[in-house]
Design a protein around this motif. Sequence first.
Motif, short mmCIF file in Angstrom:
data_model
loop_
_atom_site.label_atom_id
_atom_site.label_comp_id
_atom_site.label_asym_id
_atom_site.label_seq_id
_atom_site.Cartn_x
_atom_site.Cartn_y
_atom_site.Cartn_z
N ARG A 1 0.83 -1.20 0.00
CA ARG A 1 0.00 0.00 0.00
C ARG A 1 0.87 1.25 0.00
O ARG A 1 0.53 2.27 -0.62
CB ARG A 1 -0.94 -0.01 1.21
CG ARG A 1 -2.01 -1.07 1.14
CD ARG A 1 -3.09 -0.85 2.17
NE ARG A 1 -2.59 -1.00 3.53
CZ ARG A 1 -2.53 -2.15 4.18
NH1 ARG A 1 -2.93 -3.27 3.59
NH2 ARG A 1 -2.08 -2.20 5.43
N GLN B 1 -5.81 1.10 -3.46
CA GLN B 1 -5.61 0.79 -2.05
C GLN B 1 -6.56 -0.32 -1.58
O GLN B 1 -6.19 -1.22 -0.83
CB GLN B 1 -5.82 2.04 -1.21
CG GLN B 1 -4.74 3.10 -1.37
CD GLN B 1 -3.41 2.65 -0.78
OE1 GLN B 1 -3.35 2.20 0.36
NE2 GLN B 1 -2.35 2.77 -1.56
N ALA C 1 -5.25 -3.62 -2.80
CA ALA C 1 -4.13 -4.07 -1.97
C ALA C 1 -4.63 -4.61 -0.64
O ALA C 1 -4.14 -5.64 -0.14
CB ALA C 1 -3.15 -2.92 -1.74
N ASP C 2 -5.63 -3.94 -0.05
CA ASP C 2 -6.21 -4.43 1.20
C ASP C 2 -6.88 -5.78 1.00
O ASP C 2 -6.76 -6.69 1.84
CB ASP C 2 -7.23 -3.42 1.74
CG ASP C 2 -6.57 -2.15 2.26
OD1 ASP C 2 -5.36 -2.18 2.56
OD2 ASP C 2 -7.27 -1.12 2.35
#
Length: 483
Positions: A188, A442, A445-446
């Motif tokens: 991130r 983001q 990625a999470d």
Amino acid sequence: MQVKRLSALSCAVMLIGLAGCQSVGPDYAAPKFDLIAAYTPEIPVIANNPADQARWWETTTDPVLDALIKEGITNNIDLKIAISRIRAAAATARGVRGENGLEVGASVDGSAERRTSSRVDGNRVDDLGYGAGIDLSWTADVWGGEAREEQAAEADYLEQVYLREDVYRVMIGDIIRNYIELRGSQKRQELLRSSLDLQRQTSNIVQVRQQTGLASELDLSRARAEVSDIESSLPALQTDIDRSINAISILVGAQPGTHRDVLLDVSPLPEFQSAPPIGIPADLLRRRPDVRAAELALISATAQIGVETATLYPELSLDGSLAFGVTGYGTGPIIRTAMAAIGALIDATLYDGGLRRSNITVAEEEAEQAFLTYRKTLLAAIEEVESAIYGYVGAVQQRDSLIASVRYHSDAFEQSRVRYVQGLSNFLDVLDSQRSLTTSQQSLADAETDLELETINLYSAVGLSVEDVERYADQEGIALVNG
């Protein structure tokens, strides 16, 4: 008056016969739980390779993670505490067996005496002597209370073995989870830095356009504000990275920050080449060490009922002694003596105000509590597996959707930027599309990190195969028995 006494052989035969009686108290019987034959959600296929072993963490493709796991197995403090508890429980079991066995004592004494005559000649006489003896004491386990006590101690010992395996399972899972969170935070962070570079490029374009009169001062302020917003997110991510590094160091038994240089090198999320067999809920009775430990606690509590029940009945003990003595040194004739004795004692409590009955009731209630704890532990293990399955399936769906989302937002941003440069759209469209792209990246990625974490949650929830426990026990010289 002549006193009739039983011979030593007759006493021994009587005691052996009584000691062979049925042990009081209930015999342990494994509870039969009415378990559904399958998990509620459908079990997903995670790894293509067959699960030929349950030690799935050994198949990681990440050398750094592999080294951390091995270091944790060697140095983790909780594991060392658990191993010490095993040794303490083993010593307690040996002590119980020793206390219930034959007790042998020995004694040695000596004497010296000088006598002086009161007559005129004043003759003196020296008399020396010595003696030695052996005392034997044995309490017959007539009602099986001592056998129950040994059963309880053995179960307590084996419980610690399985609790150690549960620490092992949890420790490995915690190391991998913190490592995944670390790599996820680093990913991130990289995405934010890429977004920051992209936003700075956009801000530069706006500044050039503002200087030529093609953009307003408001557009430039908005662009610069977007740069500051992204910059403000980076310190929080760095804090997450630092905390993960410290947590990993503690888990492997090292001082916080010890592995900082190695872990700051960015690497992708780890992969594993195999997965443990998930099986059915009933498999957790053998695979989950915490469930096995809970069963052993029930075995111990059941045996304790017999220990307390045996106190209701008379206690039969056998005491014997063998003594030798020599006196007369210095006085003339030497006298040698030898004496052997054996006796049986029956000790019974006639009235105790209900104390023993109360102790039995306490033991029975503690056994009931142990049974309920066993059932609760099993149900919690099943719930943990089912929740992990749901979590994994949901994480896969979320990741797949976000992959498409990132692609669409990337296309939208490129189109809005081109249109802005061409003067076909305003700067708000560029800001919105870029902000949406950053958010979706983001989120992806999470989601990828969450998917890895849900995978580890599932692997850890499934537990260890009993062969792993037996392999460890064999290495440590521990004898395991199935409850």
